[in-house]
Design a protein around this motif. Sequence first.
Motif, PDB file in Angstrom:
ATOM      1  N   PRO A  35       0.830  -1.213   0.000  1.00  0.00           N
ATOM      2  CA  PRO A  35       0.000   0.000   0.000  1.00  0.00           C
ATOM      3  C   PRO A  35       0.864   1.262   0.000  1.00  0.00           C
ATOM      4  O   PRO A  35       1.720   1.434   0.863  1.00  0.00           O
ATOM      5  N   HIS A  36       0.673   2.110  -0.993  1.00  0.00           N
ATOM      6  CA  HIS A  36       1.441   3.350  -1.087  1.00  0.00           C
ATOM      7  C   HIS A  36       0.733   4.293  -2.045  1.00  0.00           C
ATOM      8  O   HIS A  36      -0.240   3.919  -2.688  1.00  0.00           O
ATOM      9  N   VAL A  37       1.235   5.516  -2.102  1.00  0.00           N
ATOM     10  CA  VAL A  37       0.707   6.482  -3.067  1.00  0.00           C
ATOM     11  C   VAL A  37       1.578   6.393  -4.316  1.00  0.00           C
ATOM     12  O   VAL A  37       2.757   6.755  -4.277  1.00  0.00           O
ATOM     13  N   VAL A  46      -9.944   9.713   4.043  1.00  0.00           N
ATOM     14  CA  VAL A  46      -9.181   8.467   3.954  1.00  0.00           C
ATOM     15  C   VAL A  46      -7.714   8.803   3.718  1.00  0.00           C
ATOM     16  O   VAL A  46      -7.394   9.524   2.777  1.00  0.00           O
ATOM     17  N   PRO A  47      -6.795   8.297   4.566  1.00  0.00           N
ATOM     18  CA  PRO A  47      -5.359   8.539   4.344  1.00  0.00           C
ATOM     19  C   PRO A  47      -4.953   8.063   2.953  1.00  0.00           C
ATOM     20  O   PRO A  47      -5.352   6.981   2.514  1.00  0.00           O
ATOM     21  N   ARG A  48      -4.148   8.850   2.241  1.00  0.00           N
ATOM     22  CA  ARG A  48      -3.834   8.553   0.840  1.00  0.00           C
ATOM     23  C   ARG A  48      -3.151   7.201   0.666  1.00  0.00           C
ATOM     24  O   ARG A  48      -3.358   6.529  -0.340  1.00  0.00           O
ATOM     25  N   ARG A  49      -2.347   6.780   1.634  1.00  0.00           N
ATOM     26  CA  ARG A  49      -1.614   5.520   1.466  1.00  0.00           C
ATOM     27  C   ARG A  49      -2.550   4.302   1.520  1.00  0.00           C
ATOM     28  O   ARG A  49      -2.182   3.211   1.097  1.00  0.00           O
ATOM     29  N   LEU A  82      -5.074   5.836 -12.592  1.00  0.00           N
ATOM     30  CA  LEU A  82      -5.596   7.071 -13.170  1.00  0.00           C
ATOM     31  C   LEU A  82      -6.092   8.007 -12.071  1.00  0.00           C
ATOM     32  O   LEU A  82      -5.954   9.226 -12.170  1.00  0.00           O
ATOM     33  N   TYR A  83      -6.640   7.432 -11.012  1.00  0.00           N
ATOM     34  CA  TYR A  83      -7.118   8.207  -9.862  1.00  0.00           C
ATOM     35  C   TYR A  83      -5.982   9.029  -9.269  1.00  0.00           C
ATOM     36  O   TYR A  83      -6.134  10.222  -8.983  1.00  0.00           O
ATOM     37  N   PHE A  84      -4.818   8.398  -9.092  1.00  0.00           N
ATOM     38  CA  PHE A  84      -3.677   9.099  -8.493  1.00  0.00           C
ATOM     39  C   PHE A  84      -2.968  10.006  -9.497  1.00  0.00           C
ATOM     40  O   PHE A  84      -2.381  11.009  -9.109  1.00  0.00           O
TER      41      PHE A  84
END
Length: 336
Positions: free
Chosen positions: A31-33, A96-99, A241-243
């Motif tokens: 899990p990461h950005v 919601v935290p981005r990560r 695409l969201y990020f």
Amino acid sequence: MPALPLWFEIGTYAVLALILAFDLTLAFKRPHVPSTRESALWIAFYVVLALAFAGLMLWLGDAEHAGQFVAGWLTEYSLSIDNLFVFLLIMARFSVPRRYQQELLMIGIILALVFRGIFILLGSALIENFSWVFYIFGAFLVYTAIQQVRTGPHDEVERESRMLSWVRKRIAITDTFEGAKIRTTVDGRRVFTPVLMVLIALGTTDLVFALDSIPAIFGITRSPFIVFTANVFALMGLRQLYFLLGDLVDKLHYLKYGIAFILLFIGVKLVFHAMHANELPFINGGEAIEWAPEISTWTSLAVIVASMTVAVVASLVRMRVEARAEAKSGEHGERS
């Protein structure tokens, strides 16, 4: 239109399942950005994969197969981008935290596939047995196109808020996240985290968009295989695409008008098809309406591409004009 080889269809399902399983594992194991470069590379990979798949359909089938897939994929892709508006608002609303967002987005995408798969099966059965269902599909898409212009993603989230308030009154839910866990322990008592609310909101959104997207693609092709694969390829890469787009999605002001025009066009096309294959006794005595035109796949593809191109270019031009106006305003402010 000749049938595609059975081995190709089975092989396609197997390969797509492996790709989705890999993407799902990646989202939960790491899990990461995603960086801009990582997101762009993944999206490019999925787009090239979809175009390569269209090439295979051209080789193994014919131009009609390939054209229907590309038109369906672009239609579903545009509707999926519209989906991002609501996803962004949901994530912001629940802080919601981005990560952890990519894990929840992946679950949302899987839910979207499940809902669309169910509606594809139902839609195929209806079309196979009742040709008049195209009247309903067409009218529904025309109505959806009008709603697309009149309302926005904020209205969708507002409707969900009433349902979520009902859920919160009946289920013990904490106010803080504990990673991506759905349940946690507080004072020795098992309670749900806000992740449950996020998943309910995402699932509801997926259900609503499935109701829009399936009639739309059945207006392009009646092949369940093409309908399903176009949906899968449209949803693959949606997380990245969201990020990649982030807040930019909300600034594509005219995108919803482009999507609305596509839905309106396909809705009218479905009504024309229903008239051409008419069997309802109270319409033209149950006979086909000969003057009703049959709109070709290539015409549909041209309209879809032109609509999205105009909407995106117009949005980017507006963004540039607004940026220049803000820059000039800032300069005047400094001088005064």
